[in-house]
Design an enzyme around this catalytic site. Sequence first.
Site, short mmCIF file in Angstrom:
data_model
loop_
_atom_site.label_atom_id
_atom_site.label_comp_id
_atom_site.label_asym_id
_atom_site.label_seq_id
_atom_site.Cartn_x
_atom_site.Cartn_y
_atom_site.Cartn_z
N TYR A 66 -0.64 -0.71 10.75
CA TYR A 66 -0.95 -1.10 9.38
C TYR A 66 0.16 -0.63 8.44
O TYR A 66 0.66 -1.41 7.61
CB TYR A 66 -2.30 -0.50 8.95
CG TYR A 66 -2.65 -0.77 7.50
CD1 TYR A 66 -3.03 -2.05 7.09
CD2 TYR A 66 -2.59 0.25 6.55
CE1 TYR A 66 -3.34 -2.31 5.76
CE2 TYR A 66 -2.91 -0.01 5.21
CZ TYR A 66 -3.29 -1.28 4.82
OH TYR A 66 -3.59 -1.54 3.52
N SER A 78 0.84 -1.20 0.00
CA SER A 78 0.00 0.00 0.00
C SER A 78 0.87 1.25 0.00
O SER A 78 2.02 1.23 0.46
CB SER A 78 -0.90 0.02 1.24
OG SER A 78 -1.48 1.29 1.40
#
Length: 290
Positions: free
Chosen positions: A174, A149
């Site tokens: 994350y 990401s």
Amino acid sequence: PRRRCKSAARLEGKVAIITGANTGIGKETARDLARRGARVIVACRDIAKAEAAASEIRAETGNQQVTVRKLDLADTKSIREFAGKFLAEEKELHILINNAGVMLCPYSKTADGFEMHLGVNHLGHFLLTFLLLERLKQSAPSRIVNVSSLAHHAGRIRFHDLHGEKRYNRGLAYCHSKLANVLFTRELARRLQGTKVTANALHPGSVQSELVRHSFLMMRLWKIFSFFLKTPWEGAQTSIYCAVAEELESVTGQYFSDCQPAYVSPWGRDDETAKKLWSVSCELLGIQWD
């Protein structure tokens, strides 16, 4: 610019594993690979959801070779069981898409005591790849695709507190795990030089997905900003591109977004950190991967 994977590559006779393919990007990726004729293994924790997704894909594509296998990335025992069964049943593996992920979970640990984001998003896929690598090499040319990401830009590998016991922020946890995906891809590609097995990472674009289910605020923001967000189909295009595009046959160790090479944070290009993360990951998992 939202690009789509333009490749018309066919995948008859090819075997693909996609983790977390019961929903969102993973499901769209599975649908596309099935449409191209691949044998697709949907590897998921939630078997009921996965079966529903698989039967929808079989009906829509006419490809009956879409099967479901249980895989819980938060439990190394489940990962080893999945790999053992797969290796006993399948003689080849051409595409491994490490797609499953958790995002913004409240602090929790996996069955093995790893912080959930690092445990599922990085360590689980690290172990899975390790267990399947011989088969990928035997089936070469083959590809490993790691879904990372843009969030990796905010990530750091905090070796002094990998499991967030001293300090925990679920957003940053994350990001750290997504940076780990980029570093794993980089070091894996370096180690696989000359094997005809490639490893690339990607940013799928912000996707209307179930990843945000742990956060009420994110779900609200998601609704407000959904105008700017990609659909799962759009989000899957770069995963598909990395898995099938002919021009990537010998491209490895790269990071893509919108079906083109993208900028990696300086932390994601640090070879020393990549090597250290590799050896620490092996230690945590109790494996020797040289």
